[in-house]
Structure formats: structure tokens, C-alpha cells
Design an enzyme around this catalytic site. Structure first.
Site, mmCIF file in Angstrom:
data_model
loop_
_atom_site.group_PDB
_atom_site.id
_atom_site.type_symbol
_atom_site.label_atom_id
_atom_site.label_comp_id
_atom_site.label_asym_id
_atom_site.label_seq_id
_atom_site.Cartn_x
_atom_site.Cartn_y
_atom_site.Cartn_z
ATOM 1 N N GLU A 128 -13.886 5.897 -28.091
ATOM 2 C CA GLU A 128 -13.084 5.999 -29.323
ATOM 3 C C GLU A 128 -11.648 5.526 -29.135
ATOM 4 O O GLU A 128 -11.028 4.984 -30.055
ATOM 5 C CB GLU A 128 -13.079 7.441 -29.842
ATOM 6 C CG GLU A 128 -14.414 7.932 -30.385
ATOM 7 C CD GLU A 128 -15.328 8.554 -29.343
ATOM 8 O OE1 GLU A 128 -15.088 8.389 -28.121
ATOM 9 O OE2 GLU A 128 -16.297 9.218 -29.761
ATOM 10 N N GLY A 182 -20.105 9.017 -30.780
ATOM 11 C CA GLY A 182 -20.939 10.053 -31.389
ATOM 12 C C GLY A 182 -22.344 10.090 -30.809
ATOM 13 O O GLY A 182 -22.992 11.143 -30.808
ATOM 14 N N GLU A 198 -22.039 12.166 -27.846
ATOM 15 C CA GLU A 198 -21.798 13.553 -28.266
ATOM 16 C C GLU A 198 -23.075 14.228 -28.773
ATOM 17 O O GLU A 198 -23.289 15.422 -28.535
ATOM 18 C CB GLU A 198 -20.705 13.577 -29.341
ATOM 19 C CG GLU A 198 -19.353 13.201 -28.733
ATOM 20 C CD GLU A 198 -18.277 12.973 -29.766
ATOM 21 O OE1 GLU A 198 -18.521 12.207 -30.729
ATOM 22 O OE2 GLU A 198 -17.195 13.563 -29.625
ATOM 23 N N ALA A 253 -20.727 6.900 -34.062
ATOM 24 C CA ALA A 253 -20.584 7.051 -35.510
ATOM 25 C C ALA A 253 -20.439 5.653 -36.101
ATOM 26 O O ALA A 253 -20.091 4.698 -35.389
ATOM 27 C CB ALA A 253 -19.372 7.920 -35.825
HETATM 28 C C1 HXC Z 1 -21.280 0.400 -36.827
HETATM 29 C C2 HXC Z 1 -22.234 -0.782 -35.116
HETATM 30 C C3 HXC Z 1 -21.788 0.169 -34.182
HETATM 31 C C4 HXC Z 1 -21.065 1.298 -34.657
HETATM 32 C C5 HXC Z 1 -22.858 -1.378 -33.116
HETATM 33 N N1 HXC Z 1 -22.882 -1.728 -34.410
HETATM 34 N N2 HXC Z 1 -22.195 -0.228 -32.938
HETATM 35 N N3 HXC Z 1 -21.969 -0.662 -36.423
HETATM 36 N N4 HXC Z 1 -20.837 1.361 -35.980
HETATM 37 N N5 HXC Z 1 -20.648 2.269 -33.845
HETATM 38 C C6 HXC Z 1 -23.502 -2.921 -35.012
HETATM 39 C C7 HXC Z 1 -22.668 -4.145 -34.786
HETATM 40 O O1 HXC Z 1 -21.631 -4.214 -35.734
HETATM 41 C C8 HXC Z 1 -23.694 -5.237 -34.974
HETATM 42 O O2 HXC Z 1 -23.940 -5.389 -36.361
HETATM 43 C C9 HXC Z 1 -24.956 -4.620 -34.370
HETATM 44 O O3 HXC Z 1 -24.735 -3.192 -34.363
HETATM 45 C C10 HXC Z 1 -25.195 -5.073 -32.932
HETATM 46 O O4 HXC Z 1 -24.022 -4.818 -32.180
HETATM 47 P P1 HXC Z 1 -23.290 -5.956 -31.290
HETATM 48 O O5 HXC Z 1 -21.884 -5.495 -31.097
HETATM 49 O O6 HXC Z 1 -23.507 -7.301 -31.868
HETATM 50 O O7 HXC Z 1 -24.115 -5.809 -29.932
HETATM 51 P P2 HXC Z 1 -23.597 -6.035 -28.446
HETATM 52 O O8 HXC Z 1 -22.730 -7.254 -28.364
HETATM 53 O O9 HXC Z 1 -24.806 -5.970 -27.597
HETATM 54 O O10 HXC Z 1 -22.643 -4.793 -28.123
HETATM 55 C C11 HXC Z 1 -23.183 -3.469 -28.082
HETATM 56 C C12 HXC Z 1 -22.021 -2.425 -28.066
HETATM 57 C C13 HXC Z 1 -21.077 -2.711 -29.258
HETATM 58 C C14 HXC Z 1 -21.269 -2.498 -26.759
HETATM 59 C C15 HXC Z 1 -22.684 -1.049 -28.186
HETATM 60 O O11 HXC Z 1 -21.862 -2.807 -30.457
HETATM 61 C C16 HXC Z 1 -20.033 -1.661 -29.454
HETATM 62 O O12 HXC Z 1 -19.041 -1.608 -28.763
HETATM 63 N N6 HXC Z 1 -20.220 -0.792 -30.484
HETATM 64 C C17 HXC Z 1 -19.255 0.213 -30.854
HETATM 65 C C18 HXC Z 1 -19.279 1.337 -29.850
HETATM 66 C C19 HXC Z 1 -18.234 2.399 -30.235
HETATM 67 O O13 HXC Z 1 -17.032 2.154 -30.264
HETATM 68 N N7 HXC Z 1 -18.712 3.614 -30.553
HETATM 69 C C20 HXC Z 1 -17.880 4.722 -30.892
HETATM 70 C C21 HXC Z 1 -17.683 4.752 -32.389
HETATM 71 S S1 HXC Z 1 -16.506 5.966 -32.856
HETATM 72 P P3 HXC Z 1 -23.784 -6.837 -37.061
HETATM 73 O O14 HXC Z 1 -24.084 -6.544 -38.499
HETATM 74 O O15 HXC Z 1 -22.412 -7.297 -36.792
HETATM 75 O O16 HXC Z 1 -24.828 -7.671 -36.386
HETATM 76 C C22 HXC Z 1 -17.381 7.398 -32.808
HETATM 77 C C23 HXC Z 1 -16.609 8.588 -33.247
HETATM 78 C C24 HXC Z 1 -17.428 9.831 -33.078
HETATM 79 O O17 HXC Z 1 -18.513 7.454 -32.483
HETATM 80 C C25 HXC Z 1 -16.750 10.951 -33.704
HETATM 81 C C26 HXC Z 1 -17.523 11.533 -34.817
HETATM 82 C C27 HXC Z 1 -18.623 12.426 -34.388
#
Ligand code: HXC
Length: 260
Positions: free
Chosen positions: A132, A109, A112, A66
Site C-alpha cells: 500500500e 487486502g 490481509e 483491494a
Molecule cells: C484493481 C488490479 C489490481 C488491484 C491487479 N489489477 N491488481 N485492479 N486493483 N489491486 C488488474 C490490473 O489493473 C490489470 O487489469 C489486471 O489486474 C492484471 O494486472 P497486471 O498489472 O497487468 O499484471 P502483472 O503485470 O502481472 O502485475 C501483477 C501485480 C500488479 C504485481 C499483482 O497487478 C500489481 O501491482 N497490482 C496491485 C497490487 C497492490 O498494490 N495491491 C494493494 C492494493 S491496496 P487491466 O484491466 O489493466 O488489464 C489494498 C488496500 C487494502 O489492498 C486495504 C483495505 C482492506
């Protein structure tokens, strides 16, 4: 139809393809993307020319979760009143089978969404996870429930409490993924389209009844599920396709299903 965050096409007869296409954010699932995804999925589900659906992302990311930037300042009241993420349920309500072709990150997400499809094919690069916990929240799109049904309590607890990523091969070993495909860009989506094509060549009515029967096992007790399966089985005898399928077998020829 053209969308901002997704692409749609029909790459093979009877097959609908949805590609998540928000590359700068690794396909983070912002609310406008989910609205577009639901619109496209419901359109394919209603389209008589489509009999199986494939959902994919890019080689680098199926979806990284998400959209954290969108959720960051959200309040409880806003989430509750506006039923935040309730519309993620559309995917699991489709009648037609949907295959997830997962390459790269399928986190939070994103994981999921994959778990809500009927079949997951993974590239060897796929990285799944429910991270998360690392950002002060928990899965909200069914991860804690759907993982447990497939991989059991201990593994689900480990993954949800530590947030660690798991590989395509772990996912395959645990039964989350049906197959890890050969390495190579685009390989997973090619295989998924091929599998969807096989499904699309069968009787659509039988395919949908079969999907409903398998899903009954997740929601119902064994005795209820067995009854549901039997009723659906009886129901196939009301279709022309059952007559055609069994007739073709008896006559030693290929069936010509009319989906009626
Ligand atoms: C918003 C995101 C994002 C996310 C990545 N980006 N994941 N933006 N929400 N979930 C964006 C980053 O901010 C960045 O934008 C660009 O994508 C590239 O990501 P990087 O982090 O620079 O890439 P990298 O270093 O290769 O790392 C990849 C990654 C990391 C390991 C996937 O991005 C990461 O940890 N993302 C979050 C993963 C996460 O926690 N997901 C769960 C979310 S909570 P910019 O603009 O900075 O370049 C969730 C709740 C679900 O999903 C419940 C509801 C259904």
C-alpha cells in the site's frame, strides 16, 4: 447458489470451498466481491453439513489487493460514512475453521484476507506483501496489526514501510504460513481440502472451542487466556462428543462423533 465473482462447492464431506474468481483483475477485492464472499462464508458457517472451510484463488493470484480502481477517487467522508471495508471483519468472526490456500499474489487486502484466516497453506509460487505504501496509503484490513502479532515489530515495519513482497518460504520461516506445499497447479488447494477433511472428521464442538481458545491468546492477557481455555475445556465435558471420544479410546475403537 451462483455468484458473479466467487465460486462455492463442497469438494469433500464436511468441507466448504470458496474460490475467488475475478481472473481479469487478479481477484482484486472490489466491494461486490466482498459482499459475495461474506454471504458465502456466513452460509457455510451456518450450514450444519459444513465443518471446515477452504478459501482459495487461482494459481496466478490469491488476490492482488483491494480494488485500486474503485478506491482511486474515494473521499474520506464517503469511506467514513459508509464504513468502507468494515465488513471485511466477517471472515475473522466465523466460528468454523477456515484455511487459506494461497498461490500467486496475495498482496495488500489479499494478504490481509489470508492473515484473517486460521491456517495458511502456500504454494511455492505464493508472493505476499503489503504494498500500500507504494500507492500512497497503508494497510487497512488488519495487516499492520496481524503481521506484528506473528512476525514482530522490525519485520512488520520493514514490510509495511518498504512494501516489498515476501516469498512463501519467508512466510513459512516467520510462522505466517504453516506449510509450503509441493509445486504444481492446484496442489495447495488439494492439500487444504485434505487438511479441512481431517478437521471436519473431529467433533465440531471441540474444534470450535479449540479455535476460540487459540484466538483468545491473541486478544487476552496470559492469565485471562488461561482462564478462557480452562472454561472452554470444562465446557467440552458437557458434550456427547467428549463422552464418545474418551469412551472410544477406552474401548480401543474409532469414535463416532455426532457433533452434539
Ligand atoms: C484493481 C488490479 C489490481 C488491484 C491487479 N489489477 N491488481 N485492479 N486493483 N489491486 C488488474 C490490473 O489493473 C490489470 O487489469 C489486471 O489486474 C492484471 O494486472 P497486471 O498489472 O497487468 O499484471 P502483472 O503485470 O502481472 O502485475 C501483477 C501485480 C500488479 C504485481 C499483482 O497487478 C500489481 O501491482 N497490482 C496491485 C497490487 C497492490 O498494490 N495491491 C494493494 C492494493 S491496496 P487491466 O484491466 O489493466 O488489464 C489494498 C488496500 C487494502 O489492498 C486495504 C483495505 C482492506
Amino acid at each position: 447458489k451462483s455468484y458473479e465473482h466467487i465460486l462455492t462447492s463442497s469438494p469433500a464431506p464436511g468441507v466448504g470451498l470458496v474460490t475467488l474468481n475475478r481472473p481479469k483483475a487478479l481477484n482484486a477485492l472490489c466491494s461486490p466481491l466482498i459482499l459475495e464472499l461474506n454471504d458465502a462464508l456466513l452460509a457455510f458457517d451456518a450450514d450444519p453439513d459444513i465443518r471446515a472451510i477452504v478459501l482459495t484463488g487461482s494459481d496466478r493470484a490469491f488476490a492482488a489487493g483491494a480494488d485500486i480502481k474503485e478506491m482511486k477517487d474515494k473521499t474520506y467522508v464517503d469511506a467514513y460514512k459508509n464504513r468502507f471495508i468494515e465488513n471485511w471483519g466477517v471472515l475473522a468472526s466465523l466460528r468454523k475453521p477456515i484455511i487459506a490456500a494461497v498461490s500467486g499474489y496475495a498482496l495488500g487486502g489479499g494478504c490481509e484476507i489470508a492473515l484473517s484466516t486460521d491456517i495458511i497453506l502456500a504454494s511455492p509460487t505464493a508472493k505476499f506483501g503489503q504494498p500500500e505504501i507504494a500507492i500512497g496509503t497503508i494497510p487497512g484490513g488488519g495487516g499492520s496489526q496481524r503481521l506484528l502479532k506473528t512476525i514482530g515489530k522490525s519485520r512488520t515495519m520493514e514490510l509495511v514501510l518498504t512494501g516489498r513482497q515476501f516469498s512463501a518460504h519467508e512466510a513459512e520461516r516467520w510462522g505466517i504460513v504453516s506449510k509450503v506445499v509441493r509445486e504444481g497447479d492446484g496442489e495447495v488447494v488439494r492439500e487444504a481440502i485434505e487438511m479441512a477433511g481431517v478437521i471436519a472428521s473431529k467433533s465440531q464442538l471441540a474444534v470450535q472451542a479449540a479455535k476460540e481458545a487459540v484466538n483468545a491468546a491473541l486478544d487476552q492477557s496470559l492469565s485471562e487466556g488461561l482462564k478462557t481455555e480452562r472454561r472452554l475445556f470444562y465446557g467440552t465435558f458437557a458434550t456427547s462428543d467428549q463422552k464418545e471420544g474418551m469412551g472410544a479410546f477406552a474401548e480401543k475403537r474409532q469414535p463416532n462423533f455426532t457433533h452434539s
